[in-house]
Design a protein around this motif. Structure first.
Motif, PDB file in Angstrom:
ATOM      1  N   MET A 118       0.621  -1.185   0.313  1.00 59.30           N
ATOM      2  CA  MET A 118      -0.132  -0.084   0.694  1.00 59.30           C
ATOM      3  C   MET A 118       1.150   1.292  -0.151  1.00 59.30           C
ATOM      4  SD  MET A 118      -2.853  -0.894   2.640  1.00 59.30           S
ATOM      5  CE  MET A 118      -4.392  -1.906   2.502  1.00 59.30           C
ATOM      6  N   ILE A 119       2.049   1.390   0.708  1.00 61.51           N
ATOM      7  CA  ILE A 119       2.951   2.209   0.772  1.00 61.51           C
ATOM      8  C   ILE A 119       3.784   3.073  -0.176  1.00 61.51           C
ATOM      9  CG2 ILE A 119       4.785   4.179   2.496  1.00 61.51           C
ATOM     10  CD1 ILE A 119       1.755   2.863   3.911  1.00 61.51           C
ATOM     11  N   GLN A 120       4.794   1.348  -0.324  1.00 57.72           N
ATOM     12  CA  GLN A 120       5.417   1.454  -1.746  1.00 57.72           C
ATOM     13  C   GLN A 120       4.190   2.189  -3.068  1.00 57.72           C
ATOM     14  OE1 GLN A 120       5.998  -2.260  -3.973  1.00 57.72           O
ATOM     15  NE2 GLN A 120       7.895  -1.374  -3.951  1.00 57.72           N
ATOM     16  N   ARG A 121       3.110   1.921  -3.781  1.00 55.45           N
ATOM     17  CA  ARG A 121       2.276   2.245  -4.209  1.00 55.45           C
ATOM     18  C   ARG A 121       2.190   4.324  -4.067  1.00 55.45           C
ATOM     19  NH1 ARG A 121      -0.456  -2.239  -3.981  1.00 55.45           N
ATOM     20  NH2 ARG A 121      -2.385  -1.709  -2.454  1.00 55.45           N
ATOM     21  N   MET A 122       1.954   3.905  -2.830  1.00 53.53           N
ATOM     22  CA  MET A 122       1.311   5.680  -2.728  1.00 53.53           C
ATOM     23  C   MET A 122       3.262   6.460  -2.807  1.00 53.53           C
ATOM     24  SD  MET A 122       0.232   7.103   0.865  1.00 53.53           S
ATOM     25  CE  MET A 122      -0.201   9.233   1.658  1.00 53.53           C
ATOM     26  N   VAL A 123       4.098   5.793  -3.010  1.00 57.08           N
ATOM     27  CA  VAL A 123       4.759   6.598  -2.783  1.00 57.08           C
ATOM     28  C   VAL A 123       5.934   6.530  -4.154  1.00 57.08           C
ATOM     29  CG1 VAL A 123       8.016   6.368  -2.640  1.00 57.08           C
ATOM     30  CG2 VAL A 123       6.615   5.970  -0.797  1.00 57.08           C
ATOM     31  N   GLN A 124       5.275   5.235  -4.690  1.00 61.16           N
ATOM     32  CA  GLN A 124       4.757   5.591  -6.372  1.00 61.16           C
ATOM     33  C   GLN A 124       4.141   6.526  -7.122  1.00 61.16           C
ATOM     34  OE1 GLN A 124       4.211   1.777  -7.644  1.00 61.16           O
ATOM     35  NE2 GLN A 124       5.878   0.921  -7.357  1.00 61.16           N
ATOM     36  N   TRP A 125       3.062   6.760  -6.880  1.00 62.08           N
ATOM     37  CA  TRP A 125       2.561   7.122  -7.347  1.00 62.08           C
ATOM     38  C   TRP A 125       2.989   9.232  -7.132  1.00 62.08           C
ATOM     39  CZ3 TRP A 125       0.353  12.230  -5.523  1.00 62.08           C
ATOM     40  CH2 TRP A 125      -1.047  12.616  -6.603  1.00 62.08           C
ATOM     41  N   GLY A 126       3.731   8.829  -5.696  1.00 62.51           N
ATOM     42  CA  GLY A 126       4.295  10.658  -5.606  1.00 62.51           C
ATOM     43  C   GLY A 126       5.214  10.832  -6.553  1.00 62.51           C
ATOM     44  N   HIS A 127       6.331   9.687  -7.091  1.00 61.82           N
ATOM     45  CA  HIS A 127       7.466   9.808  -7.227  1.00 61.82           C
ATOM     46  C   HIS A 127       6.829  10.301  -8.772  1.00 61.82           C
ATOM     47  CE1 HIS A 127      10.168   7.338  -4.677  1.00 61.82           C
ATOM     48  NE2 HIS A 127       9.863   9.060  -4.507  1.00 61.82           N
ATOM     49  N   LYS A 128       5.799   9.850  -9.114  1.00 60.04           N
ATOM     50  CA  LYS A 128       4.876  10.347 -10.886  1.00 60.04           C
ATOM     51  C   LYS A 128       4.445  11.610 -11.027  1.00 60.04           C
ATOM     52  CE  LYS A 128       1.407   9.011 -13.823  1.00 60.04           C
ATOM     53  NZ  LYS A 128       0.381   7.915 -13.751  1.00 60.04           N
ATOM     54  N   HIS A 129       4.209  12.655  -9.798  1.00 59.87           N
ATOM     55  CA  HIS A 129       3.557  13.867  -9.048  1.00 59.87           C
ATOM     56  C   HIS A 129       4.599  14.234  -8.717  1.00 59.87           C
ATOM     57  CE1 HIS A 129      -0.188  11.422 -10.234  1.00 59.87           C
ATOM     58  NE2 HIS A 129      -0.254  12.152 -10.925  1.00 59.87           N
ATOM     59  N   GLY A 130       6.429  13.965  -8.913  1.00 62.39           N
ATOM     60  CA  GLY A 130       7.640  14.524  -8.724  1.00 62.39           C
ATOM     61  C   GLY A 130       7.569  15.170  -7.064  1.00 62.39           C
ATOM     62  N   ILE A 131       6.785  14.761  -5.800  1.00 61.72           N
ATOM     63  CA  ILE A 131       7.120  14.617  -4.851  1.00 61.72           C
ATOM     64  C   ILE A 131       7.390  13.558  -4.389  1.00 61.72           C
ATOM     65  CG2 ILE A 131       5.596  14.422  -2.917  1.00 61.72           C
ATOM     66  CD1 ILE A 131       2.582  14.655  -3.999  1.00 61.72           C
ATOM     67  N   GLU A 132       8.464  13.850  -3.249  1.00 63.51           N
ATOM     68  CA  GLU A 132       9.730  13.356  -2.695  1.00 63.51           C
ATOM     69  C   GLU A 132       9.179  12.683  -0.690  1.00 63.51           C
ATOM     70  OE1 GLU A 132      13.215  14.227  -3.114  1.00 63.51           O
ATOM     71  OE2 GLU A 132      13.646  13.626  -5.250  1.00 63.51           O
ATOM     72  N   THR A 133       9.273  12.119  -0.754  1.00 65.57           N
ATOM     73  CA  THR A 133       8.414  12.219   1.121  1.00 65.57           C
ATOM     74  C   THR A 133       9.746  11.496   1.270  1.00 65.57           C
ATOM     75  OG1 THR A 133       8.448   9.272   1.191  1.00 65.57           O
ATOM     76  CG2 THR A 133       6.111  10.937   0.222  1.00 65.57           C
ATOM     77  N   GLU A 134       9.785  12.266   2.936  1.00 67.89           N
ATOM     78  CA  GLU A 134      10.459  12.212   3.720  1.00 67.89           C
ATOM     79  C   GLU A 134      10.832  10.444   4.946  1.00 67.89           C
ATOM     80  OE1 GLU A 134       9.696  13.917   6.971  1.00 67.89           O
ATOM     81  OE2 GLU A 134       9.987  16.190   6.183  1.00 67.89           O
ATOM     82  N   GLY A 135      10.039   9.438   4.179  1.00 66.82           N
ATOM     83  CA  GLY A 135      10.199   7.867   4.467  1.00 66.82           C
ATOM     84  C   GLY A 135       9.407   7.423   5.548  1.00 66.82           C
ATOM     85  N   LEU A 136       8.871   9.008   6.141  1.00 66.37           N
ATOM     86  CA  LEU A 136       7.696   8.308   7.875  1.00 66.37           C
ATOM     87  C   LEU A 136       6.173   8.361   7.031  1.00 66.37           C
ATOM     88  CD1 LEU A 136       8.057   8.409  10.737  1.00 66.37           C
ATOM     89  CD2 LEU A 136       7.751  11.117  10.690  1.00 66.37           C
ATOM     90  N   VAL A 137       5.768   7.482   7.927  1.00 62.45           N
ATOM     91  CA  VAL A 137       4.007   6.880   7.593  1.00 62.45           C
ATOM     92  C   VAL A 137       2.902   7.637   9.306  1.00 62.45           C
ATOM     93  CG1 VAL A 137       2.320   5.491   7.298  1.00 62.45           C
ATOM     94  CG2 VAL A 137       5.325   5.433   5.838  1.00 62.45           C
ATOM     95  N   TYR A 138       2.340   7.895   8.530  1.00 60.60           N
ATOM     96  CA  TYR A 138       1.584   8.245   9.986  1.00 60.60           C
ATOM     97  C   TYR A 138       0.317   7.072   9.354  1.00 60.60           C
ATOM     98  CZ  TYR A 138       4.468  11.849  11.985  1.00 60.60           C
ATOM     99  OH  TYR A 138       5.280  12.188  12.939  1.00 60.60           O
ATOM    100  N   ALA A 139      -0.358   6.928   9.845  1.00 59.39           N
ATOM    101  CA  ALA A 139      -2.068   6.238   9.964  1.00 59.39           C
ATOM    102  C   ALA A 139      -2.856   6.153  10.542  1.00 59.39           C
ATOM    103  CB  ALA A 139      -1.284   4.735   9.730  1.00 59.39           C
ATOM    104  N   ASN A 140      -3.682   6.788  10.540  1.00 55.01           N
ATOM    105  CA  ASN A 140      -4.630   6.601  12.076  1.00 55.01           C
ATOM    106  C   ASN A 140      -6.283   5.840  11.383  1.00 55.01           C
ATOM    107  OD1 ASN A 140      -6.868   7.354  13.387  1.00 55.01           O
ATOM    108  ND2 ASN A 140      -7.125   9.518  12.002  1.00 55.01           N
ATOM    109  N   ASP A 141      -6.478   4.904  12.058  1.00 55.84           N
ATOM    110  CA  ASP A 141      -7.307   4.207  11.971  1.00 55.84           C
ATOM    111  C   ASP A 141      -9.378   4.719  12.156  1.00 55.84           C
ATOM    112  OD1 ASP A 141      -9.603   2.167  12.168  1.00 55.84           O
ATOM    113  OD2 ASP A 141      -9.090   0.915  13.930  1.00 55.84           O
ATOM    114  N   MET A 142      -9.228   5.167  10.851  1.00 54.99           N
ATOM    115  CA  MET A 142     -10.734   6.210  11.033  1.00 54.99           C
ATOM    116  C   MET A 142     -12.076   6.078  11.322  1.00 54.99           C
ATOM    117  SD  MET A 142      -9.689   8.564   7.916  1.00 54.99           S
ATOM    118  CE  MET A 142     -10.958  10.290   8.023  1.00 54.99           C
TER     119      MET A 142
END
Length: 285
Positions: free
Chosen positions: A235-259
């Motif tokens: 799940m996170i890998q797909r999220m990161v790949q989408w970010g790379h595709k749109h020019g977004i580099e992340t810090e590698g930190l993930v916050y996950a909140n169970d809504m």
């Protein structure tokens, strides 16, 4: 029917008004059964005429006015009986009023907290509907950091502890923290966050100055459905790949909140909102 009875006292003629039960019920907006209930409690007393008609005096009407006004202040019938049974000093009455005001203020805060909880759930539901499996940029929420725990189990214990100290702190959210390395996910702990803006619902027991605040960093954001309270590596890998595709580099930190969670025989489904703080944004989405 309202009957007037003449009373002779020396040279004076005084009229005394008597009210039949039907007239009183209509006058004060109570049913006959309610009036009989107050009779059984002894706070008013109907009298009977020779013809069997039940009637009330003006004093009874005043008593009913007093009772109904007290009931509008949410005073219990037992308290009303106590207030009516004998003369009390102004100081004792003032003390009783202050106790009642404090009680009602606590009730108002409790009901306001219920409304706030409902609004938070509705907001989460709207976010799920709008953002499920969609990626975007969103600021991390402004919140008080109520605790940093080693894992979700310790976070649960701390949540129960907080909830027992100040009413309303059960509105604290769980944010599980993970790091993404490109090869896997590592759990870093659980952070308990109370959203800024909820302070008025907590009362004087909450000291906002004790807690640090989150940084409102711009983050890569999505809402996902998961079989566990934590997102999977894929799940996170797909999220990161989408970010790379749109020019977004992340810090590698993930916050996950169970809504919110759905529980069924085939297993639980957790709706997770996921934030990944952005290191660099090379283009506008």
């Amino acid at each position: 029917v309202i009957m007037e009875v003449k009373m002779i006292e020396g040279a004076q003629v005084k009229k005394k008004t008597e009210y039949l039960i039907g007239d009183v019920a209509q006058m004060v907006g109570l049913s006959r059964d309610a009036l009989r209930f107050y009779e059984k409690k002894g706070v008013i007393n109907a009298r009977k005429k020779d013809n069997g008609y039940r009637y009330y005096s003006e004093e009874d009407i005043y008593k009913l006015m007093y009772i109904l006004y007290q009931r509008k202040m949410n005073t219990s019938l037992e308290e009303i009986e106590g207030l009516m049974s004998g003369r009390r000093s102004m100081e004792s009455r003032r003390s009783h009023l202050r106790e009642r005001m404090a009680e009602e203020e606590r009730n108002v805060r409790m009901h306001q907290q219920i409304i706030t909880r409902l609004k938070l759930v509705e907001k989460d539901m709207t976010r799920i509907e709008e953002c499920l499996n969609r990626y975007s940029l969103r600021k991390f929420p402004s919140a008080y950091i109520m605790g940093n725990c080693e894992n979700l189990q310790e976070g649960l214990k701390e949540w129960f502890r907080l909830s027992s100290t100040v009413a309303g702190l059960d509105m604290t959210y769980f944010y599980n923290m993970l790091t993404y390395t490109g090869r896997g996910l590592a759990v870093q702990g659980t952070r308990l966050l109370l959203y800024k803006g909820l302070e008025p619902d907590l009362g004087e027991g909450f000291n906002a100055g004790r807690y640090p605040m989150t940084e409102e960093k711009l983050c890569l954001y999505t809402v996902l459905e998961s079989g566990t309270p934590l997102p999977s590596f894929e799940m996170i890998q797909r999220m990161v790949q989408w970010g790379h595709k749109h020019g977004i580099e992340t810090e590698g930190l993930v916050y996950a909140n169970d809504m919110t969670s759905f529980f069924a025989e085939e297993g639980a489904v957790y709706c997770l909102e996921v934030y990944m703080p952005a290191r660099r944004i090379l283009s506008q989405i």
